[in-house]
Design a protein around this motif. Sequence first.
Motif, mmCIF file in Angstrom:
data_model
loop_
_atom_site.group_PDB
_atom_site.id
_atom_site.type_symbol
_atom_site.label_atom_id
_atom_site.label_comp_id
_atom_site.label_asym_id
_atom_site.label_seq_id
_atom_site.Cartn_x
_atom_site.Cartn_y
_atom_site.Cartn_z
ATOM 1 N N LYS A 24 48.956 5.887 6.379
ATOM 2 C CA LYS A 24 49.028 5.729 7.845
ATOM 3 C C LYS A 24 50.292 6.360 8.416
ATOM 4 O O LYS A 24 50.247 7.143 9.369
ATOM 5 C CB LYS A 24 48.983 4.233 8.226
ATOM 6 N N THR A 25 51.433 5.999 7.826
ATOM 7 C CA THR A 25 52.704 6.539 8.322
ATOM 8 C C THR A 25 52.742 8.062 8.137
ATOM 9 O O THR A 25 53.256 8.776 8.993
ATOM 10 C CB THR A 25 53.892 5.870 7.602
ATOM 11 N N THR A 26 52.160 8.520 7.041
ATOM 12 C CA THR A 26 52.106 9.968 6.808
ATOM 13 C C THR A 26 51.343 10.657 7.943
ATOM 14 O O THR A 26 51.791 11.685 8.458
ATOM 15 C CB THR A 26 51.438 10.256 5.440
ATOM 16 N N GLY A 74 57.983 2.845 15.464
ATOM 17 C CA GLY A 74 57.401 2.292 14.259
ATOM 18 C C GLY A 74 58.315 2.014 13.121
ATOM 19 O O GLY A 74 59.441 1.598 13.294
ATOM 20 N N GLN A 75 57.769 2.262 11.944
ATOM 21 C CA GLN A 75 58.443 1.848 10.724
ATOM 22 C C GLN A 75 59.768 2.575 10.550
ATOM 23 O O GLN A 75 60.630 2.102 9.857
ATOM 24 C CB GLN A 75 57.521 2.085 9.536
ATOM 25 N N PHE A 76 59.905 3.739 11.196
ATOM 26 C CA PHE A 76 61.178 4.447 11.134
ATOM 27 C C PHE A 76 61.846 4.272 12.494
ATOM 28 O O PHE A 76 61.982 5.188 13.279
ATOM 29 C CB PHE A 76 60.972 5.924 10.778
ATOM 30 N N LEU A 132 52.091 4.212 17.609
ATOM 31 C CA LEU A 132 52.693 2.930 17.252
ATOM 32 C C LEU A 132 52.352 2.655 15.789
ATOM 33 O O LEU A 132 51.192 2.403 15.450
ATOM 34 C CB LEU A 132 52.134 1.810 18.135
ATOM 35 N N ASP A 133 53.355 2.725 14.953
ATOM 36 C CA ASP A 133 53.132 2.532 13.523
ATOM 37 C C ASP A 133 53.388 1.077 13.158
ATOM 38 O O ASP A 133 54.530 0.635 13.093
ATOM 39 C CB ASP A 133 54.045 3.474 12.734
ATOM 40 N N GLU A 134 52.322 0.359 12.925
ATOM 41 C CA GLU A 134 52.383 -1.074 12.593
ATOM 42 C C GLU A 134 53.311 -1.842 13.530
ATOM 43 O O GLU A 134 54.293 -2.440 13.084
ATOM 44 C CB GLU A 134 52.799 -1.266 11.127
ATOM 45 N N PRO A 135 52.979 -1.858 14.815
ATOM 46 C CA PRO A 135 53.883 -2.470 15.793
ATOM 47 C C PRO A 135 54.017 -3.988 15.665
ATOM 48 O O PRO A 135 54.956 -4.547 16.197
ATOM 49 C CB PRO A 135 53.246 -2.100 17.139
HETATM 50 MG MG LIG Z 1 53.413 2.904 6.912
#
Ligand SMILES: [Mg+2]
Length: 325
Positions: free
Chosen positions: A44-46, A86-88, A162-165
């Motif tokens: 997902k993040t990729t 997101g995650q970053f 939105l990465d895993e908000p």
């Molecule tokens: Mg991820």
Amino acid sequence: MTSLAISATGLRKAYGEKTVLDGVDLAVEEGTIFSLLGPNGAGKTTVVKILSTLVSAGPGSGPIRIGGHDLAGAPQSVRAAIGVTGQFSAVDGLITGEENMLLMADLQHLSRSEGRRVTGELLERFDLTDAAKKPASTYSGGMKRRLDIAMTLVGDPRIIFLDEPTTGLDPRSRHTMWGIIRELVDGGVTVLLTTQYLEEADELADRIAVLHDGKIAAEGTAAELKRIVPGGHVRLRFTDPGTYRTAVSALNGAAADDESLSLQIPSDGSQRALRGILDRLDTAGVEADELTVHTPDLDDVFFALTGGSAGIPAPTTPQTQTQEA
Ligand SMILES: [Mg+2]
Ligand SMILES: Nc1ncnc2c1ncn2[C@@H]1O[C@H](COP(=O)(O)OP(=O)(O)OP(=O)(O)O)[C@@H](O)[C@H]1O
């Protein structure tokens, strides 16, 4: 024809020997919420990093268009059109929430007065005014996420990733975040949301794609995906082994679990179907201690697609749900 805010075909990415994305197609209509659903490590993040120009797509990938711009040809235009949260996370803990916002306004080339105006507005909107002058490191997880989204909105992006908000947020903060995301879309923004939570995708997304083994295992509306697993079931639980055994013979064909003394009968959950079951129990002179009706949800879809197991057995074929001994 509707216009697409995000489109990608045959997205590929490998890290060393490991293929992470193995031909992923995405098409997200303007003004909608699209959810990319997958477990840890699904990629997902990729996907988010590639679509937001942070990492390059692998060789053999097809074209990517974001907000009308070709990602390979005009990455700067893509960057100007999007916001990523997101995650970053971009939040700097050493400075205050307000300073984080002003820094973002600076990066977006807003004038000082415009920067102050937008910062004030967004801090207010995300309920961070009281905490504005405190270092961001002192914020709770939910506050940091809200600040992160507020920072993303400084440049008024039309497309937001939105990465895993809501990962790690408590139920109340999660609902607050859902409200924020809905408001964004009401304002015409397009949202690509990654999540591990089926419930969240079900709650928010116009369309959902399930990422599994580097590919989209299924894509559609929540309702369409649920149709992949037609037919829910009725579950009957007994406390007395004798009663249970009588019920098993009365309802031959039901999946029986001797250990939990429970029976599972494929059913559409209609009143008529329930009456049929109850009539057969009546005739046999037994009564269940617990009756639950299970209509298929996204969990079932997910487990059907990915072959996992979640307490209830995954259906072995689309038509029937059987329990393996
Ligand atoms: Mg991820
Ligand atoms: N920079 C990198 N170098 C090597 N491998 C990587 C790199 N980034 C990601 N990976 C690998 O790619 C796979 C997909 O990672 P990714 O972060 O996209 O998954 P994810 O779906 O976002 O997972 P999570 O739900 O845990 O955030 C993982 O196996 C991860 O180890």
